[in-house]
Design a protein around this motif. Structure first.
Motif: not given
Length: 188
Positions: A73-86
């Motif tokens: 999942l981390f590989q598939s999602i951009e960092r900018s989006i991951l940062e919005t996931i609490l």
């Protein structure tokens, strides 16, 4: 000794590009193929108060599998989006957050489907457009409709394509319609 699946190419991790339904379909398939999907669906069960060694081992194994699922999942999602996931504690947390943020409400989906239906209705072949490009545009809209839950019968797609081609294809369309039962033709 060569491993049986040594020549099998590992599937690329699908990148989230803003189209949640498409990404979720590809990602679910990848996680199922790796046998991690149950972690996304069910999460990691909590251990009982006094766990047996067997329960502890099963729990630890599931935690390791969850880490692997999270890695995909981390590989598939951009960092900018991951940062919005609490909450990124488990694969289930990440998946549920992505679904909540990007899947959209029923009203939004209905509106998107209405737009796609309209696009399909007014679709026509452009002057100078190749048949392959026109087919691709048509099938792209149909695929988006199907992702939104619309069932589109293949004969309707064939009929739409035949009646919306440019005039230079009239003789081909007439020939196809006279020599075939259009209701049984496939897009192929």
């Amino acid at each position: 000794m060569v491993e049986k699946d040594a020549n099998f190419a590992q599937p690329a991790v699908p990148k989230f590009d803003g189209h949640y339904d498409h990404w979720a379909l590809l990602m679910e398939n990848l996680l199922r193929s790796k046998e991690y999907w149950s972690l996304v669906e069910d999460g990691i069960p909590t251990l009982p108060a006094n766990p047996t060694p067997e329960q502890t081992k099963v729990h630890d194994d599931r935690k390791v599998k969850d880490l692997k699922a999270k890695s995909y999942l981390f590989q598939s999602i951009e960092r900018s989006i991951l940062e919005t996931i609490l909450c990124k504690n488990t694969a289930k947390d990440i998946w549920d957050s992505m679904k909540l943020k990007f899947q959209g409400s029923t009203k939004v989906k209905r509106a998107q489907l209405q737009t796609l239906r309209h696009e399909f209705e007014i679709l026509g072949m452009k002057e100078g457009e190749s048949v392959n490009n026109y087919f691709s545009r048509t099938l792209s809209i149909v695929n988006k409709m199907q992702i939104q839950g619309e069932s589109v019968q293949e004969n309707l797609i064939v009929e739409k394509i035949l009646r919306s081609m440019t005039e230079k294809f009239n003789y081909v369309v007439c020939s196809i319609e006279e020599s075939n039962d259009v209701s049984t033709l496939t897009v192929d």
